[in-house]
Design a protein around this motif. Structure first.
Motif, mmCIF file in Angstrom:
data_model
loop_
_atom_site.group_PDB
_atom_site.id
_atom_site.type_symbol
_atom_site.label_atom_id
_atom_site.label_comp_id
_atom_site.label_asym_id
_atom_site.label_seq_id
_atom_site.Cartn_x
_atom_site.Cartn_y
_atom_site.Cartn_z
ATOM 1 N N ALA A 82 0.835 -1.204 0.000
ATOM 2 C CA ALA A 82 0.000 0.000 0.000
ATOM 3 C C ALA A 82 0.869 1.253 0.000
ATOM 4 N N SER A 83 1.997 1.215 0.702
ATOM 5 C CA SER A 83 2.911 2.362 0.727
ATOM 6 C C SER A 83 3.531 2.593 -0.650
ATOM 7 N N VAL A 84 3.893 1.516 -1.342
ATOM 8 C CA VAL A 84 4.424 1.639 -2.704
ATOM 9 C C VAL A 84 3.394 2.334 -3.594
ATOM 10 N N GLU A 85 2.149 1.889 -3.515
ATOM 11 C CA GLU A 85 1.075 2.480 -4.313
ATOM 12 C C GLU A 85 0.867 3.950 -3.961
ATOM 13 N N ALA A 86 0.880 4.270 -2.673
ATOM 14 C CA ALA A 86 0.657 5.648 -2.229
ATOM 15 C C ALA A 86 1.756 6.581 -2.719
ATOM 16 N N VAL A 87 3.003 6.121 -2.691
ATOM 17 C CA VAL A 87 4.117 6.936 -3.166
ATOM 18 C C VAL A 87 3.928 7.259 -4.647
ATOM 19 N N GLY A 88 3.605 6.254 -5.448
ATOM 20 C CA GLY A 88 3.394 6.482 -6.874
ATOM 21 C C GLY A 88 2.206 7.389 -7.150
ATOM 22 N N ALA A 89 1.106 7.169 -6.448
ATOM 23 C CA ALA A 89 -0.098 7.975 -6.647
ATOM 24 C C ALA A 89 0.120 9.434 -6.259
ATOM 25 N N ALA A 90 1.009 9.669 -5.292
ATOM 26 C CA ALA A 90 1.276 11.035 -4.831
ATOM 27 C C ALA A 90 2.311 11.759 -5.691
ATOM 28 N N GLY A 91 2.912 11.048 -6.652
ATOM 29 C CA GLY A 91 3.879 11.693 -7.532
ATOM 30 C C GLY A 91 5.324 11.348 -7.251
ATOM 31 N N GLY A 92 5.578 10.388 -6.353
ATOM 32 C CA GLY A 92 6.935 9.940 -6.086
ATOM 33 C C GLY A 92 7.329 8.850 -7.074
ATOM 34 N N ARG A 93 8.583 8.413 -7.004
ATOM 35 C CA ARG A 93 9.080 7.389 -7.921
ATOM 36 C C ARG A 93 9.872 6.351 -7.129
ATOM 37 N N VAL A 94 9.450 5.094 -7.206
ATOM 38 C CA VAL A 94 10.187 4.010 -6.557
ATOM 39 C C VAL A 94 11.463 3.785 -7.356
ATOM 40 N N VAL A 95 12.618 3.826 -6.678
ATOM 41 C CA VAL A 95 13.902 3.678 -7.363
ATOM 42 C C VAL A 95 14.599 2.363 -7.037
ATOM 43 N N GLU A 96 14.110 1.648 -6.008
ATOM 44 C CA GLU A 96 14.694 0.354 -5.656
ATOM 45 C C GLU A 96 13.676 -0.454 -4.871
ATOM 46 N N GLY A 97 13.494 -1.713 -5.264
ATOM 47 C CA GLY A 97 12.623 -2.618 -4.529
ATOM 48 C C GLY A 97 11.185 -2.545 -4.968
ATOM 49 N N PRO A 98 10.341 -3.125 -4.139
ATOM 50 C CA PRO A 98 10.585 -3.706 -2.820
ATOM 51 C C PRO A 98 11.459 -4.972 -2.902
ATOM 52 N N TYR A 99 12.224 -5.173 -1.857
ATOM 53 C CA TYR A 99 13.093 -6.344 -1.763
ATOM 54 C C TYR A 99 13.173 -6.787 -0.311
ATOM 55 N N GLU A 100 13.611 -8.031 -0.120
ATOM 56 C CA GLU A 100 13.757 -8.563 1.229
ATOM 57 C C GLU A 100 15.142 -8.254 1.773
ATOM 58 N N PHE A 101 15.217 -8.053 3.079
ATOM 59 C CA PHE A 101 16.482 -7.923 3.795
ATOM 60 C C PHE A 101 16.293 -8.666 5.114
ATOM 61 N N PRO A 102 17.335 -8.884 5.915
ATOM 62 C CA PRO A 102 17.200 -9.726 7.110
ATOM 63 C C PRO A 102 16.088 -9.313 8.083
ATOM 64 N N GLY A 103 15.719 -8.043 8.140
ATOM 65 C CA GLY A 103 14.689 -7.612 9.080
ATOM 66 C C GLY A 103 13.292 -7.524 8.498
ATOM 67 N N GLY A 104 13.136 -7.787 7.205
ATOM 68 C CA GLY A 104 11.814 -7.677 6.585
ATOM 69 C C GLY A 104 11.911 -7.362 5.111
ATOM 70 N N ARG A 105 11.115 -6.386 4.662
ATOM 71 C CA ARG A 105 11.119 -5.944 3.267
ATOM 72 C C ARG A 105 11.185 -4.425 3.242
ATOM 73 N N ARG A 106 11.693 -3.881 2.134
ATOM 74 C CA ARG A 106 11.774 -2.429 2.020
ATOM 75 C C ARG A 106 11.842 -1.988 0.571
ATOM 76 N N PHE A 107 11.615 -0.688 0.363
ATOM 77 C CA PHE A 107 11.838 -0.064 -0.935
ATOM 78 C C PHE A 107 12.355 1.349 -0.706
ATOM 79 N N GLN A 108 12.934 1.928 -1.743
ATOM 80 C CA GLN A 108 13.409 3.296 -1.687
ATOM 81 C C GLN A 108 12.721 4.076 -2.791
ATOM 82 N N PHE A 109 12.485 5.363 -2.529
ATOM 83 C CA PHE A 109 11.783 6.205 -3.487
ATOM 84 C C PHE A 109 12.373 7.605 -3.469
ATOM 85 N N THR A 110 12.072 8.355 -4.518
ATOM 86 C CA THR A 110 12.400 9.772 -4.520
ATOM 87 C C THR A 110 11.098 10.558 -4.486
#
Length: 123
Positions: A82-110
């Motif tokens: 839902a956060s990925v969708e919200a970032v895109g809908a608000a005009g942001g751009r996902v630049v990495e991920g989502p991907y898994e890491f030892p503590g869970g999952r994450r993505f990066q955006f501008t």
């Protein structure tokens, strides 16, 4: 009498995000994450602490052009997709991920000013 404070020694206390347009940044962060702000004029807005009309965790500051690098600020999400969708809908751009890491999952955006942040969630 000792005044109580919510500030803790050696912890992140406040994060300032430099933006090209404070009003546009407020719209983006309010739409994507539900953030609320304390206005201090056209060049600065305080990011309110969740559930507080007065406490702040950071600010949006108009200033020099946004540069690449610097510390990566991570936000927590209870629903990463839902956060990925919200970032895109608000005009942001996902630049990495989502991907898994030892503590869970994450993505990066501008954001629209070019600041890069991350969002993480537990598995």
């Amino acid at each position: 009498m000792t005044e109580q404070t919510t500030h803790q020694h050696h912890t992140i206390d406040y994060v300032e995000i430099t933006v090209g347009d404070v009003a546009a940044a407020k719209r983006f962060y309010a739409e994507a994450f539900g953030w609320q702000f304390n206005d201090y004029g056209p060049e600065y807005a305080g990011i309110r602490r969740a559930g507080s009309a007065e406490g702040e965790v950071g600010g949006l500051r108009a200033g020099e052009p946004v540069g690449v690098g610097g510390p990566l600020v991570l936000l927590f999400s209870s629903d990463l997709e839902a956060s990925v969708e919200a970032v895109g809908a608000a005009g942001g751009r996902v630049v990495e991920g989502p991907y898994e890491f030892p503590g869970g999952r994450r993505f990066q955006f501008t954001d629209p000013s070019g600041n890069e942040l991350g969002v993480w969630a537990e598995k």
